[in-house]
Design an enzyme around this catalytic site. Structure first.
Site, PDB file in Angstrom:
ATOM      1  N   ASP A  43       0.844  -1.318   0.091  1.00 22.82           N
ATOM      2  CA  ASP A  43      -0.097  -0.029  -0.007  1.00 22.82           C
ATOM      3  C   ASP A  43       0.879   1.205  -0.043  1.00 22.82           C
ATOM      4  OD1 ASP A  43      -2.391  -1.671   0.533  1.00 22.82           O
ATOM      5  OD2 ASP A  43      -1.540  -1.880   2.242  1.00 22.82           O
ATOM      6  N   HIS A  94      -4.612  -3.174   6.657  1.00 16.74           N
ATOM      7  CA  HIS A  94      -4.438  -3.590   5.230  1.00 16.74           C
ATOM      8  C   HIS A  94      -5.789  -4.175   4.572  1.00 16.74           C
ATOM      9  CE1 HIS A  94      -3.120  -4.968   1.253  1.00 16.74           C
ATOM     10  NE2 HIS A  94      -3.622  -6.313   1.731  1.00 16.74           N
TER      11      HIS A  94
HETATM   12  P1  NAX Z   1      -1.974 -18.518  -3.954  1.00 15.59           P
HETATM   13  O1  NAX Z   1      -3.437 -19.016  -3.689  1.00 15.59           O
HETATM   14  O2  NAX Z   1      -1.202 -18.049  -5.177  1.00 15.59           O
HETATM   15  O3  NAX Z   1      -0.771 -19.138  -2.888  1.00 15.59           O
HETATM   16  C1  NAX Z   1      -1.179 -19.371  -1.538  1.00 15.59           C
HETATM   17  C2  NAX Z   1      -0.436 -20.836  -1.113  1.00 15.59           C
HETATM   18  O4  NAX Z   1      -0.341 -20.973   0.042  1.00 15.59           O
HETATM   19  C3  NAX Z   1      -0.960 -21.904  -1.934  1.00 15.59           C
HETATM   20  O5  NAX Z   1       0.098 -22.451  -2.768  1.00 15.59           O
HETATM   21  C4  NAX Z   1      -1.442 -22.499  -0.848  1.00 15.59           C
HETATM   22  O6  NAX Z   1      -1.334 -24.151  -0.946  1.00 15.59           O
HETATM   23  C5  NAX Z   1      -0.564 -22.044   0.441  1.00 15.59           C
HETATM   24  N1  NAX Z   1      -0.947 -22.623   1.596  1.00 15.59           N
HETATM   25  C6  NAX Z   1      -2.364 -22.481   2.111  1.00 15.59           C
HETATM   26  N2  NAX Z   1      -2.476 -22.709   3.357  1.00 15.59           N
HETATM   27  C7  NAX Z   1      -1.134 -23.073   3.771  1.00 15.59           C
HETATM   28  C8  NAX Z   1      -0.619 -23.499   4.891  1.00 15.59           C
HETATM   29  N3  NAX Z   1      -1.308 -23.675   6.139  1.00 15.59           N
HETATM   30  N4  NAX Z   1       0.707 -23.653   5.185  1.00 15.59           N
HETATM   31  C9  NAX Z   1       1.353 -23.325   3.985  1.00 15.59           C
HETATM   32  N5  NAX Z   1       1.081 -23.002   2.733  1.00 15.59           N
HETATM   33  C10 NAX Z   1      -0.421 -22.943   2.871  1.00 15.59           C
HETATM   34  O7  NAX Z   1      -1.962 -16.956  -3.315  1.00 15.59           O
HETATM   35  P2  NAX Z   1      -1.334 -15.738  -3.527  1.00 15.59           P
HETATM   36  O8  NAX Z   1      -1.538 -14.806  -4.461  1.00 15.59           O
HETATM   37  O9  NAX Z   1       0.488 -16.063  -3.530  1.00 15.59           O
HETATM   38  O10 NAX Z   1      -1.277 -14.707  -2.170  1.00 15.59           O
HETATM   39  C11 NAX Z   1      -1.058 -15.183  -0.865  1.00 15.59           C
HETATM   40  C12 NAX Z   1      -1.841 -14.477   0.129  1.00 15.59           C
HETATM   41  O11 NAX Z   1      -1.127 -13.223   0.106  1.00 15.59           O
HETATM   42  C13 NAX Z   1      -3.244 -14.366  -0.027  1.00 15.59           C
HETATM   43  O12 NAX Z   1      -3.994 -14.496   1.346  1.00 15.59           O
HETATM   44  C14 NAX Z   1      -3.432 -12.911  -0.463  1.00 15.59           C
HETATM   45  O13 NAX Z   1      -4.751 -12.350   0.009  1.00 15.59           O
HETATM   46  C15 NAX Z   1      -2.371 -11.959   0.235  1.00 15.59           C
HETATM   47  N6  NAX Z   1      -2.072 -10.814  -0.247  1.00 15.59           N
HETATM   48  C16 NAX Z   1      -1.492  -9.948   0.668  1.00 15.59           C
HETATM   49  C17 NAX Z   1      -1.105  -8.662   0.178  1.00 15.59           C
HETATM   50  C18 NAX Z   1      -0.581  -7.641   1.304  1.00 15.59           C
HETATM   51  O14 NAX Z   1      -0.561  -6.532   1.009  1.00 15.59           O
HETATM   52  N7  NAX Z   1      -0.695  -7.964   2.647  1.00 15.59           N
HETATM   53  C19 NAX Z   1      -1.176  -8.268  -1.108  1.00 15.59           C
HETATM   54  C20 NAX Z   1      -1.155  -9.409  -1.908  1.00 15.59           C
HETATM   55  C21 NAX Z   1      -1.998 -10.559  -1.792  1.00 15.59           C
HETATM   56  O15 NAX Z   1      -3.492 -10.164  -1.930  1.00 15.59           O
END
Ligand code: NAX
Length: 327
Positions: free
Chosen positions: A158, A186
């Site tokens: 952000d 956030h």
């Molecule tokens: P993806 O769905 O591509 O990847 C997430 C990965 O996490 C998957 O491979 C899944 O298998 C794995 N996972 C789920 N549970 C798990 C666990 N208990 N232990 C280990 N791995 C686990 O999502 P992606 O686009 O990479 O985004 C990841 C996260 O970042 C999401 O929650 C998203 O909302 C968040 N974001 C946060 C942002 C921020 O500014 N704070 C911005 C970007 C993003 O939206």
């Protein structure tokens, strides 16, 4: 110097894919620090993470001392110096907020416990997975032996988005914009604050002299940028999120430049009327691996209302996870 152990959860996801190569190349901790990567995934995604590990091997990064892939949180966090908690449970159609918080509690509670059990004494935790601030609070509350301040959440994306918008509006380089601040959660209620920001020592608010643009264009553009990226790209922000995670840890470990600060969501010490303990974004400076909330800033009426609204949302989230017995 022994390699630094960096644990990344959600390593097979899209942010993971954009993040790991840059960590291994030295962007996270600098060109003199070797890293061991620990990739944590759920069992179904371990194979995909192993594929990413193969590609990391194939880069022959001189700073990459080793890679381990696991679905066992205890193993992943054992001896961890830096933990990037990226994997989370996204909100799916029809999911109520309580369900979302409960599902994430099921992830961040055991990860907090594993950090408590085995992480190195200098562990630094950044939560990226949403709802990031509250997930960080859940993990922190299950790691009573780790100093609470080591649990942070990411608002750096952000922050960077806000700087980019200002640079376009003012026709100046991003590098010339200092002292921007993100306050609060956030989420869509976050508050990007330009009232202390400067361009070459001149006040950004005075240069803009346009409160309507701030309220009606700038703030909503920054807050809704994630949705705009999804609309354009057909997928959520990944490389920019990974870049922000790198910036967050890089600055925490290596320090912010003199005359500037950054934004991090950190446990409140009560500064600026933000209830103690809430993990809320503040302007912070960092030095010697520690951050400090910037003190003594004047908060005008425009800012106060927006900070209060975002903090109120965080208090609600905290109360909701308390009611669900997640903290
Ligand atoms: P993806 O769905 O591509 O990847 C997430 C990965 O996490 C998957 O491979 C899944 O298998 C794995 N996972 C789920 N549970 C798990 C666990 N208990 N232990 C280990 N791995 C686990 O999502 P992606 O686009 O990479 O985004 C990841 C996260 O970042 C999401 O929650 C998203 O909302 C968040 N974001 C946060 C942002 C921020 O500014 N704070 C911005 C970007 C993003 O939206």
């Amino acid at each position: 110097m022994a390699p630094v152990n960096v644990t990344v959860t959600g390593a097979a996801g899209q942010i993971g894919y954009a993040l790991l190569f840059r960590i291994a190349s030295g962007a996270l901790l600098g060109p003199d620090t070797k890293v061991n990567l620990r990739l944590l995934e759920i069992p179904q995604a371990v194979k995909a993470a192993e594929g990413t590990a193969m590609e990391l091997d194939d880069c022959a990064f001189p700073l990459l001392a080793g890679i381990e892939v696991t679905d066992d949180a205890k193993k992943a966090f054992d001896g961890a110096n830096v933990a990037l908690l990226v994997g989370a449970r996204p909100r799916t159609k029809g999911m109520e907020r309580g369900d979302l918080l409960a599902a994430n509690g099921g992830i961040f509670k055991p990860q907090g416990e594993a950090i408590n059990a085995g992480a190195a004494s200098d562990i630094k935790v950044l939560v990226v997975g949403n709802p990031a601030n509250t997930n960080a609070l859940i993990a922190q509350q299950h790691a009573p032996d780790v100093p609470a301040a080591r649990f942070t959440a990411m608002t750096r994306l952000d922050h960077n988005r806000a700087i980019s918008q200002l640079s376009t509006k003012l026709g100046v380089s991003v590098a010339d914009i200092k002292k921007l601040a993100i306050w609060g959660n956030h989420s869509a209620t976050q508050y990007p604050d330009v009232f202390h920001a400067e361009v070459n020592g001149k006040s950004v608010a005075e240069l803009l002299n346009d409160e309507a643009w701030l309220a009606d264009t700038f703030i909503p553009t920054v807050a809704k940028r994630g949705a705009a990226i999804i609309e354009a790209r057909g997928a959520s922000s990944a490389a920019s999120a990974a870049n922000a995670a790198i910036d967050h840890i890089h600055d925490w470990v290596l320090g912010t430049p003199a005359g500037d600060w950054t934004s991090m969501a950190v446990p409140s010490d009560g500064s600026y009327g933000v209830p103690e303990g809430i993990i809320s974004s503040f302007p912070v400076t960092t030095a010697n691996g520690e951050y400090q909330i910037v003190q003594g800033l004047e908060v005008n009426e425009f800012s106060r209302a927006r900070i209060d609204a975002s903090v109120a949302e965080l208090v609600e989230e905290r109360d909701a996870v308390k009611a669900l017995d997640l903290i």
